[in-house]
Design a protein around this motif. Sequence first.
Motif, PDB file in Angstrom:
ATOM      1  N   TRP A   7       7.375  48.763   3.456  1.00  0.00           N
ATOM      2  CA  TRP A   7       7.594  48.875   2.005  1.00  0.00           C
ATOM      3  C   TRP A   7       7.338  50.290   1.511  1.00  0.00           C
ATOM      4  O   TRP A   7       6.263  50.859   1.759  1.00  0.00           O
ATOM      5  N   ASP A   8       8.282  50.815   0.773  1.00  0.00           N
ATOM      6  CA  ASP A   8       7.989  51.996  -0.039  1.00  0.00           C
ATOM      7  C   ASP A   8       7.132  51.503  -1.213  1.00  0.00           C
ATOM      8  O   ASP A   8       7.209  50.328  -1.587  1.00  0.00           O
ATOM      9  N   ILE A   9       6.328  52.358  -1.766  1.00  0.00           N
ATOM     10  CA  ILE A   9       5.442  51.931  -2.859  1.00  0.00           C
ATOM     11  C   ILE A   9       5.978  52.358  -4.243  1.00  0.00           C
ATOM     12  O   ILE A   9       6.343  51.516  -5.062  1.00  0.00           O
ATOM     13  N   ASP A  10       6.030  53.663  -4.473  1.00  0.00           N
ATOM     14  CA  ASP A  10       6.404  54.152  -5.806  1.00  0.00           C
ATOM     15  C   ASP A  10       7.888  53.960  -6.087  1.00  0.00           C
ATOM     16  O   ASP A  10       8.739  54.427  -5.326  1.00  0.00           O
ATOM     17  N   GLY A  11       8.173  53.279  -7.168  1.00  0.00           N
ATOM     18  CA  GLY A  11       9.572  53.024  -7.526  1.00  0.00           C
ATOM     19  C   GLY A  11      10.139  51.813  -6.814  1.00  0.00           C
ATOM     20  O   GLY A  11      11.308  51.470  -6.997  1.00  0.00           O
ATOM     21  N   THR A  12       9.320  51.162  -5.974  1.00  0.00           N
ATOM     22  CA  THR A  12       9.785  49.975  -5.247  1.00  0.00           C
ATOM     23  C   THR A  12       8.893  48.778  -5.586  1.00  0.00           C
ATOM     24  O   THR A  12       9.339  47.858  -6.263  1.00  0.00           O
ATOM     25  N   LEU A  13       7.647  48.783  -5.106  1.00  0.00           N
ATOM     26  CA  LEU A  13       6.736  47.697  -5.516  1.00  0.00           C
ATOM     27  C   LEU A  13       6.079  48.037  -6.844  1.00  0.00           C
ATOM     28  O   LEU A  13       5.886  47.179  -7.698  1.00  0.00           O
ATOM     29  N   GLY A 181      13.201  50.153   0.059  1.00  0.00           N
ATOM     30  CA  GLY A 181      12.796  51.284  -0.760  1.00  0.00           C
ATOM     31  C   GLY A 181      13.849  51.680  -1.776  1.00  0.00           C
ATOM     32  O   GLY A 181      15.003  51.249  -1.682  1.00  0.00           O
ATOM     33  N   ASP A 182      13.439  52.493  -2.734  1.00  0.00           N
ATOM     34  CA  ASP A 182      14.354  52.885  -3.810  1.00  0.00           C
ATOM     35  C   ASP A 182      15.034  54.228  -3.554  1.00  0.00           C
ATOM     36  O   ASP A 182      15.953  54.591  -4.274  1.00  0.00           O
ATOM     37  N   SER A 183      14.560  54.963  -2.539  1.00  0.00           N
ATOM     38  CA  SER A 183      15.129  56.294  -2.308  1.00  0.00           C
ATOM     39  C   SER A 183      16.163  56.274  -1.181  1.00  0.00           C
ATOM     40  O   SER A 183      15.862  55.886  -0.051  1.00  0.00           O
ATOM     41  N   GLY A 186      15.085  59.308   1.166  1.00  0.00           N
ATOM     42  CA  GLY A 186      13.818  59.147   1.877  1.00  0.00           C
ATOM     43  C   GLY A 186      13.789  57.855   2.682  1.00  0.00           C
ATOM     44  O   GLY A 186      13.688  57.866   3.907  1.00  0.00           O
ATOM     45  N   ASP A 187      13.912  56.725   1.979  1.00  0.00           N
ATOM     46  CA  ASP A 187      13.736  55.420   2.621  1.00  0.00           C
ATOM     47  C   ASP A 187      14.951  54.984   3.445  1.00  0.00           C
ATOM     48  O   ASP A 187      14.811  54.567   4.594  1.00  0.00           O
ATOM     49  N   MET A 188      16.133  55.040   2.851  1.00  0.00           N
ATOM     50  CA  MET A 188      17.319  54.530   3.544  1.00  0.00           C
ATOM     51  C   MET A 188      17.725  55.453   4.688  1.00  0.00           C
ATOM     52  O   MET A 188      17.986  55.015   5.789  1.00  0.00           O
TER      53      MET A 188
HETATM   54 MG   LIG Z   1      10.028  55.356  -3.905  1.00  0.00          MG
END
Ligand SMILES: [Mg+2]
Length: 231
Positions: A7-13, A181-183, A186-188
């Motif tokens: 899990w990404d944290i900021d902007g996701t959870l 994640g939302d990025s 970064g995430d994807m």
């Molecule tokens: Mg994020």
Amino acid sequence: MIKVILWDIDGTLLDFRPVERHALLSSFEKICPGDCTDAMLEDYSAINRKYWEALERKEITKAEVLVQRFEEFFGKYGIDTALAKPFNAEYQVRLGDEVHFFPKAKETVEALKQAGIRQYAVTNGTKVAQDIKLKRSGLDQLFDGIYISEVAGYDKPDKRFFQKVFQEIGNYDKGEIIIVGDSLTGDMRGGNNAGIHTCWFNPQGLEKHVTVVTEHEIKSIDEVLSVIQKY
Ligand SMILES: [Mg+2]
């Protein structure tokens, strides 16, 4: 079958926006008293995003991001840029003052834990801010582990960040792991680099502005429950 969620944290959870606003305003009050308007906050947000994207492209270091974003912002508004460093130090602490979950985010993590899915935080945030935030949110009790790029020595989307995570979480097939994640950058892209499944949290229905593979796209975090059923 999916056995592990990163899990990404900021902007996701956690919804970062109200927290960022609080942290900026209270840091202003303490470090450089004066007006900080909504328009200025909006402007800061855009500057900040630009720096984090530069970090993802490896054009800049994390330490530079943290201070230079405020230097640019202060410079624009005639505030002493020498205050950027102490301002950031205060800001990092204030980020831990509040937590705001996205709707159904905490319930989803709890349900997945009940279902026996292993869950780990993978975040590019700073250790000082993330430690306080994860504790205050109670997520530290729900996760099986927490991976902060500052500690790992590499940032998402760097493959080496994920290699560190894989080394520690034990033996899983890449096909059993998904990142949410939302990025995109970064995430994807990180998920693509690491060879794991990807789920893009895109609550505002933004355009996909970069070339990355997003196997799933969700608007609400509880959709993760049905996404993992697909494997
Ligand atoms: Mg994020």
